[in-house]
Design a protein around this motif. Structure first.
Motif, PDB file in Angstrom:
ATOM      1  N   ARG A  29       0.844  -1.197   0.000  1.00  0.00           N
ATOM      2  CA  ARG A  29       0.000   0.000   0.000  1.00  0.00           C
ATOM      3  C   ARG A  29       0.873   1.238   0.000  1.00  0.00           C
ATOM      4  O   ARG A  29       1.897   1.285   0.655  1.00  0.00           O
ATOM      5  CB  ARG A  29      -0.876   0.031   1.239  1.00  0.00           C
ATOM      6  N   THR A  30       0.451   2.228  -0.741  1.00  0.00           N
ATOM      7  CA  THR A  30       1.181   3.492  -0.733  1.00  0.00           C
ATOM      8  C   THR A  30       0.822   4.267   0.525  1.00  0.00           C
ATOM      9  O   THR A  30      -0.135   3.947   1.226  1.00  0.00           O
ATOM     10  CB  THR A  30       0.827   4.344  -1.974  1.00  0.00           C
ATOM     11  N   ARG A  31       1.571   5.277   0.794  1.00  0.00           N
ATOM     12  CA  ARG A  31       1.302   6.095   1.968  1.00  0.00           C
ATOM     13  C   ARG A  31      -0.105   6.692   1.915  1.00  0.00           C
ATOM     14  O   ARG A  31      -0.824   6.723   2.893  1.00  0.00           O
ATOM     15  CB  ARG A  31       2.342   7.205   2.038  1.00  0.00           C
ATOM     16  N   THR A  32      -0.507   7.153   0.741  1.00  0.00           N
ATOM     17  CA  THR A  32      -1.840   7.734   0.579  1.00  0.00           C
ATOM     18  C   THR A  32      -2.908   6.693   0.865  1.00  0.00           C
ATOM     19  O   THR A  32      -3.888   6.962   1.545  1.00  0.00           O
ATOM     20  CB  THR A  32      -2.025   8.293  -0.849  1.00  0.00           C
ATOM     21  N   ASN A  33      -2.741   5.491   0.346  1.00  0.00           N
ATOM     22  CA  ASN A  33      -3.727   4.446   0.581  1.00  0.00           C
ATOM     23  C   ASN A  33      -3.836   4.107   2.053  1.00  0.00           C
ATOM     24  O   ASN A  33      -4.923   3.850   2.553  1.00  0.00           O
ATOM     25  CB  ASN A  33      -3.375   3.178  -0.197  1.00  0.00           C
ATOM     26  N   ALA A  34      -2.742   4.079   2.749  1.00  0.00           N
ATOM     27  CA  ALA A  34      -2.779   3.781   4.178  1.00  0.00           C
ATOM     28  C   ALA A  34      -3.604   4.823   4.925  1.00  0.00           C
ATOM     29  O   ALA A  34      -4.344   4.509   5.845  1.00  0.00           O
ATOM     30  CB  ALA A  34      -1.367   3.709   4.747  1.00  0.00           C
ATOM     31  N   ARG A  35      -3.513   6.072   4.495  1.00  0.00           N
ATOM     32  CA  ARG A  35      -4.267   7.145   5.150  1.00  0.00           C
ATOM     33  C   ARG A  35      -5.734   7.122   4.775  1.00  0.00           C
ATOM     34  O   ARG A  35      -6.580   7.556   5.537  1.00  0.00           O
ATOM     35  CB  ARG A  35      -3.672   8.504   4.808  1.00  0.00           C
ATOM     36  N   THR A  36      -6.066   6.655   3.579  1.00  0.00           N
ATOM     37  CA  THR A  36      -7.447   6.698   3.114  1.00  0.00           C
ATOM     38  C   THR A  36      -8.146   5.347   3.214  1.00  0.00           C
ATOM     39  O   THR A  36      -9.330   5.256   2.918  1.00  0.00           O
ATOM     40  CB  THR A  36      -7.522   7.177   1.658  1.00  0.00           C
ATOM     41  N   ALA A  37      -7.453   4.316   3.633  1.00  0.00           N
ATOM     42  CA  ALA A  37      -8.046   2.980   3.702  1.00  0.00           C
ATOM     43  C   ALA A  37      -9.268   2.999   4.621  1.00  0.00           C
ATOM     44  O   ALA A  37      -9.216   3.480   5.745  1.00  0.00           O
ATOM     45  CB  ALA A  37      -7.029   1.976   4.212  1.00  0.00           C
ATOM     46  N   GLY A  38     -10.361   2.507   4.116  1.00  0.00           N
ATOM     47  CA  GLY A  38     -11.585   2.420   4.903  1.00  0.00           C
ATOM     48  C   GLY A  38     -12.370   3.721   5.001  1.00  0.00           C
ATOM     49  O   GLY A  38     -13.439   3.744   5.584  1.00  0.00           O
ATOM     50  N   GLN A  39     -11.857   4.788   4.438  1.00  0.00           N
ATOM     51  CA  GLN A  39     -12.571   6.065   4.511  1.00  0.00           C
ATOM     52  C   GLN A  39     -13.488   6.221   3.312  1.00  0.00           C
ATOM     53  O   GLN A  39     -13.259   5.654   2.265  1.00  0.00           O
ATOM     54  CB  GLN A  39     -11.589   7.232   4.511  1.00  0.00           C
ATOM     55  N   ARG A  40     -14.523   6.999   3.485  1.00  0.00           N
ATOM     56  CA  ARG A  40     -15.424   7.341   2.385  1.00  0.00           C
ATOM     57  C   ARG A  40     -15.345   8.843   2.172  1.00  0.00           C
ATOM     58  O   ARG A  40     -15.305   9.605   3.132  1.00  0.00           O
ATOM     59  CB  ARG A  40     -16.854   6.931   2.703  1.00  0.00           C
ATOM     60  N   ALA A  41     -15.319   9.246   0.927  1.00  0.00           N
ATOM     61  CA  ALA A  41     -15.269  10.673   0.619  1.00  0.00           C
ATOM     62  C   ALA A  41     -16.631  11.295   0.867  1.00  0.00           C
ATOM     63  O   ALA A  41     -17.665  10.703   0.577  1.00  0.00           O
ATOM     64  CB  ALA A  41     -14.854  10.879  -0.830  1.00  0.00           C
ATOM     65  N   GLU A  42     -16.618  12.482   1.408  1.00  0.00           N
ATOM     66  CA  GLU A  42     -17.838  13.263   1.559  1.00  0.00           C
ATOM     67  C   GLU A  42     -18.148  13.914   0.212  1.00  0.00           C
ATOM     68  O   GLU A  42     -17.247  14.118  -0.599  1.00  0.00           O
ATOM     69  CB  GLU A  42     -17.644  14.339   2.630  1.00  0.00           C
ATOM     70  N   PRO A  43     -19.410  14.262  -0.035  1.00  0.00           N
ATOM     71  CA  PRO A  43     -19.746  14.937  -1.289  1.00  0.00           C
ATOM     72  C   PRO A  43     -18.882  16.185  -1.500  1.00  0.00           C
ATOM     73  O   PRO A  43     -18.693  16.980  -0.582  1.00  0.00           O
ATOM     74  CB  PRO A  43     -21.221  15.317  -1.118  1.00  0.00           C
ATOM     75  N   ARG A  44     -18.345  16.302  -2.697  1.00  0.00           N
ATOM     76  CA  ARG A  44     -17.502  17.426  -3.096  1.00  0.00           C
ATOM     77  C   ARG A  44     -16.217  17.543  -2.287  1.00  0.00           C
ATOM     78  O   ARG A  44     -15.598  18.602  -2.228  1.00  0.00           O
ATOM     79  CB  ARG A  44     -18.293  18.726  -3.093  1.00  0.00           C
ATOM     80  N   GLN A  45     -15.808  16.466  -1.614  1.00  0.00           N
ATOM     81  CA  GLN A  45     -14.556  16.438  -0.861  1.00  0.00           C
ATOM     82  C   GLN A  45     -13.829  15.129  -1.168  1.00  0.00           C
ATOM     83  O   GLN A  45     -13.832  14.200  -0.366  1.00  0.00           O
ATOM     84  CB  GLN A  45     -14.822  16.551   0.636  1.00  0.00           C
ATOM     85  N   PRO A  46     -13.174  15.052  -2.335  1.00  0.00           N
ATOM     86  CA  PRO A  46     -12.514  13.802  -2.721  1.00  0.00           C
ATOM     87  C   PRO A  46     -11.352  13.464  -1.796  1.00  0.00           C
ATOM     88  O   PRO A  46     -10.767  14.342  -1.160  1.00  0.00           O
ATOM     89  CB  PRO A  46     -12.016  14.088  -4.137  1.00  0.00           C
ATOM     90  N   LEU A  47     -11.022  12.188  -1.750  1.00  0.00           N
ATOM     91  CA  LEU A  47      -9.881  11.745  -0.962  1.00  0.00           C
ATOM     92  C   LEU A  47      -8.566  12.025  -1.679  1.00  0.00           C
ATOM     93  O   LEU A  47      -7.518  12.087  -1.056  1.00  0.00           O
ATOM     94  CB  LEU A  47      -9.986  10.243  -0.679  1.00  0.00           C
ATOM     95  N   GLY A  48      -8.615  12.180  -2.982  1.00  0.00           N
ATOM     96  CA  GLY A  48      -7.406  12.449  -3.751  1.00  0.00           C
ATOM     97  C   GLY A  48      -7.740  13.082  -5.082  1.00  0.00           C
ATOM     98  O   GLY A  48      -8.871  13.027  -5.551  1.00  0.00           O
ATOM     99  N   LEU A  49      -6.744  13.679  -5.709  1.00  0.00           N
ATOM    100  CA  LEU A  49      -6.919  14.332  -6.998  1.00  0.00           C
ATOM    101  C   LEU A  49      -5.626  14.185  -7.782  1.00  0.00           C
ATOM    102  O   LEU A  49      -4.536  14.396  -7.252  1.00  0.00           O
ATOM    103  CB  LEU A  49      -7.229  15.814  -6.800  1.00  0.00           C
ATOM    104  N   MET A  50      -5.754  13.793  -9.036  1.00  0.00           N
ATOM    105  CA  MET A  50      -4.599  13.704  -9.916  1.00  0.00           C
ATOM    106  C   MET A  50      -4.891  14.555 -11.144  1.00  0.00           C
ATOM    107  O   MET A  50      -5.934  14.389 -11.772  1.00  0.00           O
ATOM    108  CB  MET A  50      -4.356  12.259 -10.331  1.00  0.00           C
ATOM    109  N   ARG A  51      -3.985  15.439 -11.472  1.00  0.00           N
ATOM    110  CA  ARG A  51      -4.183  16.312 -12.629  1.00  0.00           C
ATOM    111  C   ARG A  51      -3.195  15.933 -13.717  1.00  0.00           C
ATOM    112  O   ARG A  51      -2.031  15.671 -13.440  1.00  0.00           O
ATOM    113  CB  ARG A  51      -3.969  17.766 -12.229  1.00  0.00           C
TER     114      ARG A  51
END
Length: 59
Positions: free
Chosen positions: A3-25
């Motif tokens: 697991r990447t560091r980001t995945n470890a922090r977001t594992a098991g979490q759900r994003a709130e509406p209009r508040q994504p857990l991550g963004l890639m541009r």
């Protein structure tokens, strides 16, 4: 699979509406589709929803 560091922090979490857990541009639509295609199997395996916004941004 490690697991990447980001995945470890977001594992098991759900994003709130209009508040994504991550963004890639990426600079254009073609790489955006390539990133989407590459990440889709991984996102499914860790039960993350993946969305692609293909709007152009001009400056």
């Amino acid at each position: 699979m490690n697991r990447t560091r980001t995945n470890a922090r977001t594992a098991g979490q759900r994003a709130e509406p209009r508040q994504p857990l991550g963004l890639m541009r990426v600079p254009t639509r073609e790489p955006a589709q390539q990133v989407t295609d590459a990440l889709t199997p991984y996102a499914r395996s860790v039960r993350l929803r993946l969305a692609t916004d293909r709007r152009s941004v001009t400056t």
